[in-house]
Design an enzyme around this catalytic site. Structure first.
Site, short mmCIF file in Angstrom:
data_model
loop_
_atom_site.label_atom_id
_atom_site.label_comp_id
_atom_site.label_asym_id
_atom_site.label_seq_id
_atom_site.Cartn_x
_atom_site.Cartn_y
_atom_site.Cartn_z
N GLU A 41 0.85 -1.19 0.00
CA GLU A 41 0.00 0.00 0.00
C GLU A 41 0.88 1.24 0.00
O GLU A 41 1.82 1.34 0.79
CB GLU A 41 -0.89 0.01 1.25
CG GLU A 41 -1.78 1.25 1.31
CD GLU A 41 -2.53 1.38 2.63
OE1 GLU A 41 -3.59 0.75 2.78
OE2 GLU A 41 -2.04 2.12 3.52
N THR A 72 -3.93 4.87 -1.18
CA THR A 72 -4.99 5.33 -0.27
C THR A 72 -5.65 6.60 -0.78
O THR A 72 -5.12 7.33 -1.64
CB THR A 72 -4.44 5.58 1.14
OG1 THR A 72 -3.46 6.60 1.07
CG2 THR A 72 -3.84 4.33 1.74
N TYR A 73 -6.81 6.87 -0.19
CA TYR A 73 -7.66 8.02 -0.55
C TYR A 73 -7.85 8.79 0.74
O TYR A 73 -8.40 8.24 1.72
CB TYR A 73 -8.98 7.44 -1.06
CG TYR A 73 -9.95 8.38 -1.72
CD1 TYR A 73 -9.73 8.85 -3.01
CD2 TYR A 73 -11.13 8.73 -1.08
CE1 TYR A 73 -10.66 9.66 -3.64
CE2 TYR A 73 -12.07 9.54 -1.72
CZ TYR A 73 -11.83 10.00 -2.99
OH TYR A 73 -12.76 10.78 -3.62
N ALA A 75 -8.94 11.08 3.89
CA ALA A 75 -10.25 11.16 4.54
C ALA A 75 -11.15 12.17 3.84
O ALA A 75 -10.72 13.29 3.52
CB ALA A 75 -10.06 11.55 6.00
N HIS A 173 -14.74 -3.90 13.36
CA HIS A 173 -14.67 -2.48 13.05
C HIS A 173 -14.90 -1.67 14.33
O HIS A 173 -15.75 -2.03 15.14
CB HIS A 173 -15.72 -2.13 11.98
CG HIS A 173 -15.60 -0.73 11.51
ND1 HIS A 173 -16.23 0.32 12.13
CD2 HIS A 173 -14.84 -0.20 10.52
CE1 HIS A 173 -15.89 1.44 11.51
NE2 HIS A 173 -15.05 1.16 10.53
N GLN A 199 -7.48 -4.65 7.76
CA GLN A 199 -6.76 -3.72 8.62
C GLN A 199 -5.54 -4.47 9.18
O GLN A 199 -5.56 -5.71 9.24
CB GLN A 199 -7.71 -3.29 9.75
CG GLN A 199 -7.13 -2.34 10.75
CD GLN A 199 -6.63 -1.08 10.05
OE1 GLN A 199 -5.48 -1.05 9.63
NE2 GLN A 199 -7.46 -0.07 9.93
P1 FAD Z 1 -18.39 -0.53 6.15
O1 FAD Z 1 -18.15 -1.86 5.55
O2 FAD Z 1 -19.52 0.26 5.62
O3 FAD Z 1 -18.57 -0.76 7.72
C1 FAD Z 1 -18.57 0.32 8.65
C2 FAD Z 1 -19.36 -0.06 9.89
O4 FAD Z 1 -20.75 -0.15 9.53
C3 FAD Z 1 -18.99 -1.42 10.48
O5 FAD Z 1 -19.09 -1.33 11.87
C4 FAD Z 1 -20.07 -2.36 9.92
O6 FAD Z 1 -20.31 -3.47 10.77
C5 FAD Z 1 -21.28 -1.43 9.88
N1 FAD Z 1 -22.26 -1.79 8.86
C6 FAD Z 1 -22.00 -2.16 7.59
N2 FAD Z 1 -23.17 -2.36 6.93
C7 FAD Z 1 -24.16 -2.10 7.81
C8 FAD Z 1 -25.59 -2.13 7.73
N3 FAD Z 1 -26.23 -2.47 6.61
N4 FAD Z 1 -26.31 -1.78 8.85
C9 FAD Z 1 -25.68 -1.42 9.99
N5 FAD Z 1 -24.33 -1.40 10.12
C10 FAD Z 1 -23.59 -1.72 9.04
N6 FAD Z 1 -10.18 5.13 4.92
C11 FAD Z 1 -9.95 6.20 4.11
O7 FAD Z 1 -10.50 7.29 4.37
N7 FAD Z 1 -9.12 6.10 3.03
C12 FAD Z 1 -8.50 4.95 2.70
O8 FAD Z 1 -7.75 4.89 1.71
C13 FAD Z 1 -8.71 3.80 3.51
N8 FAD Z 1 -8.15 2.61 3.21
C14 FAD Z 1 -8.42 1.52 3.99
C15 FAD Z 1 -7.85 0.29 3.64
C16 FAD Z 1 -8.09 -0.85 4.41
C17 FAD Z 1 -7.49 -2.17 4.01
C18 FAD Z 1 -8.92 -0.75 5.57
C19 FAD Z 1 -9.16 -1.97 6.43
C20 FAD Z 1 -9.48 0.47 5.93
C21 FAD Z 1 -9.26 1.61 5.14
N9 FAD Z 1 -9.82 2.85 5.45
C22 FAD Z 1 -9.59 3.94 4.65
C23 FAD Z 1 -10.63 3.02 6.65
C24 FAD Z 1 -12.14 2.85 6.42
O9 FAD Z 1 -12.63 3.86 5.57
C25 FAD Z 1 -12.80 2.95 7.80
O10 FAD Z 1 -12.50 1.83 8.58
C26 FAD Z 1 -14.28 3.22 7.81
O11 FAD Z 1 -14.63 3.60 9.15
C27 FAD Z 1 -15.14 2.00 7.50
O12 FAD Z 1 -14.96 1.61 6.24
P2 FAD Z 1 -15.54 0.18 5.73
O13 FAD Z 1 -15.35 0.19 4.29
O14 FAD Z 1 -15.00 -0.93 6.54
O15 FAD Z 1 -17.11 0.39 6.12
#
Ligand code: FAD
Length: 307
Positions: A41, A72-73, A75, A173, A199
């Site tokens: 990454e 990465t992108y 925030a 998460h 993560q």
């Molecule tokens: P989601 O999958 O939407 O999940 C977020 C939360 O919502 C979880 O607690 C999940 O259980 C809950 N949830 C999901 N669906 C539902 C539903 N239908 N109803 C109720 N609850 C639900 N951030 C950045 O800004 N830029 C990046 O480049 C970046 N890269 C990343 C790369 C990796 C490998 C990882 C692991 C994280 C990265 N992040 C990045 C961080 C990420 O954006 C955050 O962790 C964010 O808070 C959640 O993203 P997610 O895609 O896991 O969300």
């Protein structure tokens, strides 16, 4: 399709298995299926000095014939153009695909659809579909999206040329209310995607128990473990706190107490040990968080014999 130099390093066969797809137009989903993959990454640099450092790192990593890289992108889309430009450039100049991280919270469908179309036109077809974080002050983010799954669906609408990854959190998460619902949401998201990337974490059991939870939900989508070598314990402790990951205080103390070659040895051995345990447990590859530096990645790759 992106133009490529016929002599680019990625045109040579790469990966442990023969017959693996190659080149920057290979879909990451297919590379993982033919794995094990080795990927890193990057983040888009803010300064000229940072840009030079990243260019140097990209050159120094060439001997590894990486399977792919991700970018990465920032925030809330704060690095939108820099991420886009770096992904397009790496995809064009290097022999591997570059995957664009993309977050959806706070954005409209039109904004993200336009960016995806732009990537499509430039031959970039690998996206890590993320929710991103809502504003820290609790205010509404606005926009058309709440969860990453909705972005996966938007990418899918573009067509089968895209391969879509999603984030996975082995230690749950940080905003999850309970383990069971977090795993349910993760399984649903992974089923819609092609692969996951985790993560960082420091205990292989966290990864294997996440896979067990997913298997119990009939979800077998491959999930690449993200491994963070502990080269900067103080910075990584802060990131772990924000992401809800456990932090290995004993290992961090050993790293902090050492310097020079001994410090690097501890960092490399600990990261390589985790990688080996994950590969032994069936991980489809290793995604290394390299913080835009090459030496530790080169040493870990050598230790685990993945390249
Ligand atoms: P989601 O999958 O939407 O999940 C977020 C939360 O919502 C979880 O607690 C999940 O259980 C809950 N949830 C999901 N669906 C539902 C539903 N239908 N109803 C109720 N609850 C639900 N951030 C950045 O800004 N830029 C990046 O480049 C970046 N890269 C990343 C790369 C990796 C490998 C990882 C692991 C994280 C990265 N992040 C990045 C961080 C990420 O954006 C955050 O962790 C964010 O808070 C959640 O993203 P997610 O895609 O896991 O969300």
């Amino acid at each position: 399709m992106a133009e490529r130099d016929a002599d680019a390093p990625g045109d040579a066969p790469r990966g442990a298995s023969s017959g693996a797809p190659t080149g920057s137009d290979a879909r990451i989903a297919d590379l993982i299926a033919a794995g094990p993959t080795l990927s890193v990454e990057f983040f888009p640099p803010k300064t000229d000095e940072g840009a030079e450092q990243l260019d140097r790192t990209v050159r120094e990593l060439e001997p590894l014939s990486l399977s792919f890289v991700s970018v990465t992108y920032g925030a809330g889309g704060s690095t939108r153009d820099r991420t886009r430009d770096l992904v397009v450039r790496l995809n064009k100049e290097q022999g591997y695909p570059a995957m664009a991280h993309l977050t959806c919270v706070g954005s409209t469908r039109d904004e993200l659809g336009g960016l995806l179309d732009d990537y499509d036109e430039h031959g970039v077809h690998d996206v890590l579909a993320l929710a991103g974080d809502p504003p820290a002050d609790g205010s509404s983010a606005g926009g058309d999206f709440t969860y990453a799954l909705e972005l996966v669906e938007l990418v899918r609408e573009r067509g089968p040329q895209f391969s879509v990854g999603v984030a996975a959190h082995p230690e749950l998460h940080p905003r999850s209310t309970d383990r069971s619902s977090d795993r349910d949401h993760l399984a649903e998201k992974l089923r819609a995607a092609d692969f996951g990337v985790t993560q960082f974490f420091f205990d292989a059991d966290d990864y294997t128990s996440m896979l067990d939870d997913l298997a119990r939900r009939d979800c077998t989508t491959p999930v690449l473990p993200g491994v963070m070598p502990l080269s900067n314990p103080a910075g990584i402790a802060r990131m772990a706190e924000m992401s809800g990951a456990s932090f290995p205080t004993g290992l961090a103390a050993r790293v902090e107490a050492a310097d020079g070659a001994e410090r690097d040895r501890i960092v490399v051995e600990s990261a390589a040990g985790l990688c080996r345990a994950l590969l032994d447990a069936g991980a489809p590859g290793i995604h290394l968080y390299c913080l835009n530096r090459s030496p530790i990645v080169l040493a870990v790759a050598r230790e685990i014999g993945l390249r």
